[in-house]
Design a protein around this motif. Structure first.
Motif, PDB file in Angstrom:
ATOM      1  N   PHE A   9      13.864  -4.011  -6.092  1.00  0.00           N
ATOM      2  CA  PHE A   9      14.369  -5.013  -7.029  1.00  0.00           C
ATOM      3  C   PHE A   9      15.328  -4.309  -7.978  1.00  0.00           C
ATOM      4  N   THR A  10      16.273  -5.071  -8.520  1.00  0.00           N
ATOM      5  CA  THR A  10      17.215  -4.555  -9.507  1.00  0.00           C
ATOM      6  C   THR A  10      16.776  -5.019 -10.884  1.00  0.00           C
ATOM      7  N   ASP A  11      16.612  -4.088 -11.814  1.00  0.00           N
ATOM      8  CA  ASP A  11      16.113  -4.462 -13.130  1.00  0.00           C
ATOM      9  C   ASP A  11      17.246  -4.972 -14.020  1.00  0.00           C
ATOM     10  N   LYS A  12      16.912  -5.314 -15.252  1.00  0.00           N
ATOM     11  CA  LYS A  12      17.887  -5.954 -16.150  1.00  0.00           C
ATOM     12  C   LYS A  12      19.033  -5.023 -16.538  1.00  0.00           C
ATOM     13  N   SER A  13      18.845  -3.720 -16.355  1.00  0.00           N
ATOM     14  CA  SER A  13      19.919  -2.772 -16.641  1.00  0.00           C
ATOM     15  C   SER A  13      20.767  -2.478 -15.413  1.00  0.00           C
ATOM     16  N   GLY A  14      20.460  -3.141 -14.303  1.00  0.00           N
ATOM     17  CA  GLY A  14      21.219  -2.935 -13.078  1.00  0.00           C
ATOM     18  C   GLY A  14      20.727  -1.783 -12.230  1.00  0.00           C
ATOM     19  N   LYS A  15      19.587  -1.190 -12.585  1.00  0.00           N
ATOM     20  CA  LYS A  15      19.035  -0.055 -11.870  1.00  0.00           C
ATOM     21  C   LYS A  15      18.168  -0.513 -10.710  1.00  0.00           C
ATOM     22  N   LEU A  16      18.313   0.157  -9.567  1.00  0.00           N
ATOM     23  CA  LEU A  16      17.520  -0.157  -8.389  1.00  0.00           C
ATOM     24  C   LEU A  16      16.146   0.494  -8.513  1.00  0.00           C
ATOM     25  N   ASN A  17      15.093  -0.280  -8.261  1.00  0.00           N
ATOM     26  CA  ASN A  17      13.717   0.201  -8.329  1.00  0.00           C
ATOM     27  C   ASN A  17      12.977  -0.167  -7.052  1.00  0.00           C
ATOM     28  N   TYR A  18      11.951   0.627  -6.744  1.00  0.00           N
ATOM     29  CA  TYR A  18      11.083   0.330  -5.607  1.00  0.00           C
ATOM     30  C   TYR A  18       9.662   0.213  -6.138  1.00  0.00           C
ATOM     31  N   VAL A  19       9.018  -0.923  -5.902  1.00  0.00           N
ATOM     32  CA  VAL A  19       7.624  -1.123  -6.282  1.00  0.00           C
ATOM     33  C   VAL A  19       6.782  -0.966  -5.027  1.00  0.00           C
ATOM     34  N   PHE A  20       5.662  -0.247  -5.138  1.00  0.00           N
ATOM     35  CA  PHE A  20       4.872   0.079  -3.953  1.00  0.00           C
ATOM     36  C   PHE A  20       3.436   0.371  -4.366  1.00  0.00           C
ATOM     37  N   HIS A  21       2.603   0.716  -3.393  1.00  0.00           N
ATOM     38  CA  HIS A  21       1.227   1.060  -3.734  1.00  0.00           C
ATOM     39  C   HIS A  21       0.899   2.481  -3.287  1.00  0.00           C
ATOM     40  N   THR A  22      -0.142   3.040  -3.893  1.00  0.00           N
ATOM     41  CA  THR A  22      -0.676   4.339  -3.492  1.00  0.00           C
ATOM     42  C   THR A  22      -2.186   4.194  -3.352  1.00  0.00           C
ATOM     43  N   HIS A  23      -2.822   5.221  -2.837  1.00  0.00           N
ATOM     44  CA  HIS A  23      -4.279   5.253  -2.879  1.00  0.00           C
ATOM     45  C   HIS A  23      -4.722   5.446  -4.331  1.00  0.00           C
ATOM     46  N   GLU A  24      -5.896   4.946  -4.638  1.00  0.00           N
ATOM     47  CA  GLU A  24      -6.428   5.139  -5.991  1.00  0.00           C
ATOM     48  C   GLU A  24      -6.907   6.571  -6.188  1.00  0.00           C
ATOM     49  N   SER A  25      -7.361   7.192  -5.091  1.00  0.00           N
ATOM     50  CA  SER A  25      -7.917   8.539  -5.166  1.00  0.00           C
ATOM     51  C   SER A  25      -7.334   9.399  -4.048  1.00  0.00           C
ATOM     52  N   ASN A  26      -7.154  10.682  -4.313  1.00  0.00           N
ATOM     53  CA  ASN A  26      -6.697  11.601  -3.276  1.00  0.00           C
ATOM     54  C   ASN A  26      -7.847  12.203  -2.476  1.00  0.00           C
ATOM     55  N   SER A  27      -9.078  11.843  -2.843  1.00  0.00           N
ATOM     56  CA  SER A  27     -10.236  12.399  -2.148  1.00  0.00           C
ATOM     57  C   SER A  27     -10.875  11.415  -1.175  1.00  0.00           C
ATOM     58  N   LYS A  28     -10.543  10.123  -1.328  1.00  0.00           N
ATOM     59  CA  LYS A  28     -11.108   9.126  -0.415  1.00  0.00           C
ATOM     60  C   LYS A  28     -10.208   7.905  -0.379  1.00  0.00           C
ATOM     61  N   THR A  29     -10.348   7.128   0.686  1.00  0.00           N
ATOM     62  CA  THR A  29      -9.576   5.892   0.803  1.00  0.00           C
ATOM     63  C   THR A  29     -10.363   4.750   0.182  1.00  0.00           C
ATOM     64  N   GLY A  30      -9.742   4.046  -0.738  1.00  0.00           N
ATOM     65  CA  GLY A  30     -10.418   2.929  -1.393  1.00  0.00           C
ATOM     66  C   GLY A  30      -9.403   1.927  -1.870  1.00  0.00           C
ATOM     67  N   LYS A  31      -9.498   1.573  -3.130  1.00  0.00           N
ATOM     68  CA  LYS A  31      -8.545   0.627  -3.695  1.00  0.00           C
ATOM     69  C   LYS A  31      -7.157   1.269  -3.761  1.00  0.00           C
ATOM     70  N   ARG A  32      -6.153   0.405  -3.948  1.00  0.00           N
ATOM     71  CA  ARG A  32      -4.781   0.894  -4.067  1.00  0.00           C
ATOM     72  C   ARG A  32      -4.208   0.521  -5.430  1.00  0.00           C
ATOM     73  N   ARG A  33      -3.374   1.400  -5.956  1.00  0.00           N
ATOM     74  CA  ARG A  33      -2.756   1.192  -7.262  1.00  0.00           C
ATOM     75  C   ARG A  33      -1.274   0.853  -7.094  1.00  0.00           C
ATOM     76  N   THR A  34      -0.753   0.110  -8.040  1.00  0.00           N
ATOM     77  CA  THR A  34       0.639  -0.336  -7.990  1.00  0.00           C
ATOM     78  C   THR A  34       1.514   0.580  -8.835  1.00  0.00           C
ATOM     79  N   ALA A  35       2.670   0.949  -8.276  1.00  0.00           N
ATOM     80  CA  ALA A  35       3.560   1.875  -8.974  1.00  0.00           C
ATOM     81  C   ALA A  35       5.015   1.482  -8.737  1.00  0.00           C
ATOM     82  N   ILE A  36       5.903   2.049  -9.550  1.00  0.00           N
ATOM     83  CA  ILE A  36       7.340   1.871  -9.319  1.00  0.00           C
ATOM     84  C   ILE A  36       8.025   3.219  -9.445  1.00  0.00           C
ATOM     85  N   ILE A  37       9.208   3.292  -8.836  1.00  0.00           N
ATOM     86  CA  ILE A  37      10.037   4.482  -8.917  1.00  0.00           C
ATOM     87  C   ILE A  37      11.482   4.027  -8.802  1.00  0.00           C
ATOM     88  N   SER A  38      12.385   4.665  -9.522  1.00  0.00           N
ATOM     89  CA  SER A  38      13.788   4.267  -9.439  1.00  0.00           C
ATOM     90  C   SER A  38      14.454   4.968  -8.257  1.00  0.00           C
TER      91      SER A  38
END
Length: 317
Positions: A263-292
């Motif tokens: 998505f493009t934010d209000k400043s015109g910057k391109l961003n990617y919203v995605f998920h990660t694992h909640e923990s690096n030691s086991k597979t469980g819930k996923r967390r939401t994150a963004i990165i430009s």
């Protein structure tokens, strides 16, 4: 009595209390998988797969600054549109003053509509898009008067396809369906499983070139990651970028980074919203994150996309 000292101490105490409250308000990460953000009239609308295998539909969170996200409740409720279980991977877009949600339920794709990004999204006729196989992970793309549905077909693996859609947004022209991407490279199938996975397609068009972004490996795999392929035609053929993956645990330091949307934010910057694992030691819930992300000149006449690792952050409510 030293009133200046008392006033200073009071200011310090109030500042500490404010910062403590602020920190407490921003300690619960959002847990939406397969997320997408729709930006409309200075507001960001965040949708995704609700964790804990919730089968009631979809929720939405809103923000005006990408920092604080407010729960606005259910926007598509089971019973108002197609599906009884497995509500996954929504995409929201606007067309002719209406808002549409393409989504997965019962391992099929359906599209519901609303008068607002806040919903409710529903269907007059509760049905999925007809196809010869099960389909998931829709991405609707408009280009040069045509409508394309990028999606995943569950056929000897998770394989990304594209097909032209009819103007009703309720059906596809099956005779136009073409395979775009399947796992052929090591990073796409690090566990060498028989049922390989490429999924979560998103398409961007830039300077006449089409970029098809996708995630590879099973989402439970720590090596879940994002790469892309390019084409001069929205139907392909597609050439995979040699620098793949462009987003992985190497960028975020968190396992299972992938399956999102640009998505493009209000400043015109391109961003990617995605998920990660909640923990690096086991597979469980996923967390939401963004990165430009941004495009830069590559080794040939085409631009390449890179993410800015320093901008990676989780989203909080």
């Amino acid at each position: 009595m030293n009133t200046k000292k008392i006033s200073l101490n009071l200011i310090i105490l109030l500042s500490i209390a404010f910062l403590t409250t602020l920190k407490a308000q921003n300690t619960e990460t959002l847990k939406l998988a397969d997320p997408t953000i729709f930006y409309h009239k200075n507001t960001y609308y965040l949708y995704g797969t609700v964790e804990n295998a919730w089968d009631g539909g979809f929720k939405v969170y809103t923000s005006t600054n990408k920092k604080k996200w407010i729960d606005k409740g259910v926007v598509l409720k089971k019973g108002d549109a197609f599906g009884t279980k497995g509500f996954w991977a929504p995409q929201v877009f606007e067309r002719n003053g209406k808002f549409y949600m393409a989504y997965v339920a019962n391992e099929n794709i359906a599209i519901a509509e609303s008068n607002s990004p806040l919903g409710p999204f529903n269907q007059k006729v509760k049905k999925s898009i007809d196809a010869p196989v099960r389909m998931i992970d829709p991405f609707v793309f408009f280009d040069n008067g045509k409508i394309y549905l990028y999606h995943v077909r569950l056929d000897d693996g998770n394989r990304i396809y594209v097909a032209e859609m009819n103007a009703d947004l309720a059906s596809i022209k099956e005779e136009t369906a073409k395979q775009c991407i399947f796992a052929t490279e090591f990073w796409e199938n690090t566990e060498k499983v028989a049922w390989s996975v490429t999924e979560g397609p998103t398409v961007l068009k830039r300077k006449g070139l089409y970029y098809l972004f996708y995630s590879a490996n099973d989402f439970r795999n720590p090596d879940y990651a994002v790469g892309y392929a390019t084409s001069k035609n929205p139907e392909g053929p597609w050439l995979k970028y040699k620098g793949n993956p462009v987003l992985s645990k190497k960028n975020t330091k968190v396992n299972g980074s992938g399956h999102g949307d640009f998505f493009t934010d209000k400043s015109g910057k391109l961003n990617y919203v995605f998920h990660t694992h909640e923990s690096n030691s086991k597979t469980g819930k996923r967390r939401t994150a963004i990165i430009s992300a941004d495009f830069s000149k590559g080794t040939n006449e085409f631009e390449v996309l890179k993410v800015n690792n320093s901008t990676f952050k989780f989203l909080y409510k």
